[in-house]
Write an enzyme that holds these catalytic residues in place. Structure first.
Site, PDB file in Angstrom:
ATOM      1  N   TRP A   1       0.353 -12.876   0.902  1.00 43.52           N
ATOM      2  CA  TRP A   1       0.835 -12.265  -0.219  1.00 43.52           C
ATOM      3  C   TRP A   1       0.726 -10.731  -0.053  1.00 43.52           C
ATOM      4  O   TRP A   1       1.336  -9.906  -0.575  1.00 43.52           O
ATOM      5  CB  TRP A   1      -0.129 -12.544  -1.333  1.00 43.52           C
ATOM      6  CG  TRP A   1       0.002 -11.782  -2.838  1.00 43.52           C
ATOM      7  CD1 TRP A   1      -1.075 -11.087  -3.260  1.00 43.52           C
ATOM      8  CD2 TRP A   1       1.234 -12.049  -3.844  1.00 43.52           C
ATOM      9  NE1 TRP A   1      -0.626 -10.745  -4.535  1.00 43.52           N
ATOM     10  CE2 TRP A   1       0.920 -11.208  -4.758  1.00 43.52           C
ATOM     11  CE3 TRP A   1       2.083 -12.634  -3.705  1.00 43.52           C
ATOM     12  CZ2 TRP A   1       1.812 -11.150  -5.907  1.00 43.52           C
ATOM     13  CZ3 TRP A   1       3.045 -12.390  -4.796  1.00 43.52           C
ATOM     14  CH2 TRP A   1       2.903 -11.827  -5.840  1.00 43.52           C
TER      15      TRP A   1
ATOM     16  N   HIS B   1      -7.856 -15.000   1.559  1.00 42.64           N
ATOM     17  CA  HIS B   1      -8.084 -13.674   0.947  1.00 42.64           C
ATOM     18  C   HIS B   1      -9.268 -13.553   0.508  1.00 42.64           C
ATOM     19  O   HIS B   1      -9.993 -14.151  -0.412  1.00 42.64           O
ATOM     20  CB  HIS B   1      -6.809 -13.381  -0.353  1.00 42.64           C
ATOM     21  CG  HIS B   1      -7.106 -12.170  -0.703  1.00 42.64           C
ATOM     22  ND1 HIS B   1      -6.634 -10.953  -0.216  1.00 42.64           N
ATOM     23  CD2 HIS B   1      -7.398 -11.543  -2.065  1.00 42.64           C
ATOM     24  CE1 HIS B   1      -6.861 -10.078  -0.885  1.00 42.64           C
ATOM     25  NE2 HIS B   1      -7.193 -10.544  -2.108  1.00 42.64           N
TER      26      HIS B   1
ATOM     27  N   LYS C   1      -7.263  -0.523  -1.828  1.00 44.52           N
ATOM     28  CA  LYS C   1      -6.113   0.344  -2.118  1.00 44.52           C
ATOM     29  C   LYS C   1      -7.103   1.663  -2.674  1.00 44.52           C
ATOM     30  O   LYS C   1      -6.589   2.893  -2.319  1.00 44.52           O
ATOM     31  CB  LYS C   1      -5.228   0.088  -3.516  1.00 44.52           C
ATOM     32  CG  LYS C   1      -4.517  -1.515  -3.190  1.00 44.52           C
ATOM     33  CD  LYS C   1      -3.754  -1.894  -4.434  1.00 44.52           C
ATOM     34  CE  LYS C   1      -3.691  -3.440  -4.426  1.00 44.52           C
ATOM     35  NZ  LYS C   1      -3.051  -4.369  -3.543  1.00 44.52           N
TER      36      LYS C   1
ATOM     37  N   SER D   1      -8.975  -5.731  -1.012  1.00 41.73           N
ATOM     38  CA  SER D   1      -8.009  -5.923  -1.897  1.00 41.73           C
ATOM     39  C   SER D   1      -7.767  -4.627  -2.848  1.00 41.73           C
ATOM     40  O   SER D   1      -7.404  -3.763  -2.293  1.00 41.73           O
ATOM     41  CB  SER D   1      -8.081  -7.189  -2.629  1.00 41.73           C
ATOM     42  OG  SER D   1      -6.874  -7.856  -3.181  1.00 41.73           O
TER      43      SER D   1
HETATM   44  C1  GTR Z   1      -3.858  -9.696  -6.730  1.00 38.02           C
HETATM   45  C2  GTR Z   1      -2.889  -8.371  -6.404  1.00 38.02           C
HETATM   46  C3  GTR Z   1      -3.164  -8.011  -5.182  1.00 38.02           C
HETATM   47  C4  GTR Z   1      -4.577  -7.608  -4.930  1.00 38.02           C
HETATM   48  C5  GTR Z   1      -5.340  -8.768  -5.379  1.00 38.02           C
HETATM   49  C6  GTR Z   1      -7.159  -8.518  -5.552  1.00 38.02           C
HETATM   50  O1  GTR Z   1      -3.692 -10.234  -7.975  1.00 38.02           O
HETATM   51  O2  GTR Z   1      -1.842  -8.796  -6.451  1.00 38.02           O
HETATM   52  O3  GTR Z   1      -2.491  -6.614  -5.062  1.00 38.02           O
HETATM   53  O4  GTR Z   1      -4.989  -6.652  -5.247  1.00 38.02           O
HETATM   54  O5  GTR Z   1      -5.172  -9.004  -6.682  1.00 38.02           O
HETATM   55  O6  GTR Z   1      -7.296  -7.381  -5.993  1.00 38.02           O
HETATM   56  O7  GTR Z   1      -7.740  -9.387  -5.379  1.00 38.02           O
END
Ligand code: GTR
Length: 414
Positions: A345, A395, A258, A254
């Site tokens: 998402w 996720h 990045k 997540s």
């Molecule tokens: C979310 C964000 C995503 C992702 C995620 C995470 O809220 O919108 O881009 O990075 O967090 O890190 O779990």
């Protein structure tokens, strides 16, 4: 007072009307997108490996100037101290706690878990969200004491880790599986480099090491600070005799996916890179308006990117790059991009298409990409040196993901 309240009400309603964010999940509304060609740099058409090697820095500079901010060119005095060491997993592995000190101003705690063997181990390396103690229930791991994004009492109270958080995210690390496969694990909390909130930089490397690193806090971003931290962890790994420093596989989930991609693009010592559901600002194509968007991410997390990046909201087509070029900067190293069906998402299709686009650059090295395939079905990894899967479920980074990453590590990081 009444007038003031009325004004606030009106202006917030107006703002809400101006920009109500509703994520698009309708593929038919994505439309056709045209991606920049990684092989056209300025007015130059890249046609050989040597050409790419000579010019790839132009792309890196664009990403640094428009999106993630600078990576320090200067180095800082780093002292690595072994704090403790013990056998774990019934003697199958050795767990070491290291302290990295930077110019006496910033410290980071790193957990290094290696198979007990006389051979140098390949390792998986990644940052964790909520403290090293979350990766295992072992009480030899110090409890992280800075701000974390987790906040569910009694494990985390007011974003501070409690003893009850030990092992909270063990499923995301699969340490025993990794050890049994002959790999080690290295991790540190992202908050040791920068705490994850808008003004977290004040207590992190961007502020405390500004003089040593020769950058002002606003010259870079949280993503940059985390990527820089990963490179310093790699410095540590390469100094440890029991580790094969040429086989450090970088991974991130997540937001930390990045950061891993940004680190992997800048630091070519990482042997392979795994992006687990890194989504918008990670592996997913920004031009695809599906799930999270530039507008949404830069409003929710202004510290992750430069303010300039926010200006591309609703004009994504004007970005000089897209995320397939960030992935292409990993060439010729192995890359695994993974998505989850329950994580729309992150735009799984945007992540897949991005990975698919990498082959142009890999071809310059005589390496194959994903080829002419469509998005695979659930739990059906595709590719080899460049791999992709979309699994069922939410996720997360789970046991299924790790089984694939271990297989990938064994096959591609030789
Ligand atoms: C979310 C964000 C995503 C992702 C995620 C995470 O809220 O919108 O881009 O990075 O967090 O890190 O779990």
């Amino acid at each position: 007072m009444k007038k003031f309240l009325f004004f606030c009400l009106i202006s917030s309603t107006m703002m809400a009307q101006q920009k109500p964010f509703v994520a698009n999940y309708d593929e038919s509304k994505v439309g056709t997108i045209t991606l920049p060609d990684p092989l056209i740099i300025g007015s130059k058409k890249i046609s050989s490996q040597a050409d790419w090697e000579k010019n790839r820095a132009t792309w890196l500079t664009l990403f640094a100037d428009q999106m993630y901010g600078q990576i320090p060119k200067k180095s800082v005095k780093q002292t690595n101290t072994l704090i403790s060491q013990k056998e774990i997993l019934g003697g199958k592995a050795v767990q070491s706690i290291w302290k990295m000190d930077f110019a006496g101003k910033v410290q980071a705690t790193v957990v290094v878990i290696l198979p007990k063997s006389s051979k140098k181990a390949p390792v998986f390396m990644g940052l964790n969200f909520c403290g090293n103690q979350t990766i295992s229930t072992d009480d030899g791991i110090p409890i992280f004491d800075k701000y974390v994004v987790c906040n569910n009492d009694p494990k985390f109270i007011n974003n501070i880790s409690q003893a009850a958080s030990r092992g909270e995210w063990a499923s995301r690390w699969q340490i025993e599986k990794v050890i049994d496969a002959g790999f080690g694990t290295i991790t540190a909390a992202c908050g040791d480099f920068e705490e994850d909130f808008a003004t977290g930089y004040k207590n992190g490397v961007r502020t405390k090491l500004a003089i040593e690193l020769g950058l002002k806090p606003e010259d870079w971003t949280a993503n940059g600070a985390w990527a820089w931290g990963l490179s310093r962890m790699l410095d540590l790994a390469q100094s440890i005799q029991q580790i094969d420093g040429k086989k450090v596989i970088l991974h991130g989930h997540s937001r930390l996916g990045k950061a891993a991609l940004w680190a992997g693009a800048n630091d070519r010592r990482f042997a392979a890179i795994i992006s687990n559901e890194s989504g918008e600002g990670g592996a997913a194509l920004s031009r695809r308006i599906y799930g999270e968007t530039i507008w949404r991410i830069t409003n929710s997390f202004p510290h992750w990117f430069l303010p300039r990046y926010a200006s591309y909201a609703d004009r994504e087509n004007e970005l000089p790059f897209d995320q397939h070029i960030l992935l292409s900067l990993m060439a010729p190293r192995p890359v695994y991009v993974a998505s989850a069906f329950g994580d729309q998402w992150s735009d799984p299709k945007g992540e897949f298409l991005s990975a698919k686009e990498m082959e142009k650059v890999y071809a310059l090295y005589g390496k194959k990409g994903l080829g002419n395939i469509d998005m695979p079905g659930l739990n059906q990894p595709v590719g080899k040196l460049i791999r992709y899967h979309i699994r069922d479920g939410k996720h997360d980074i789970n046991e299924y993901d790790w089984e694939q990453y271990i297989k990938f590590g064994k096959e591609e990081v030789k």
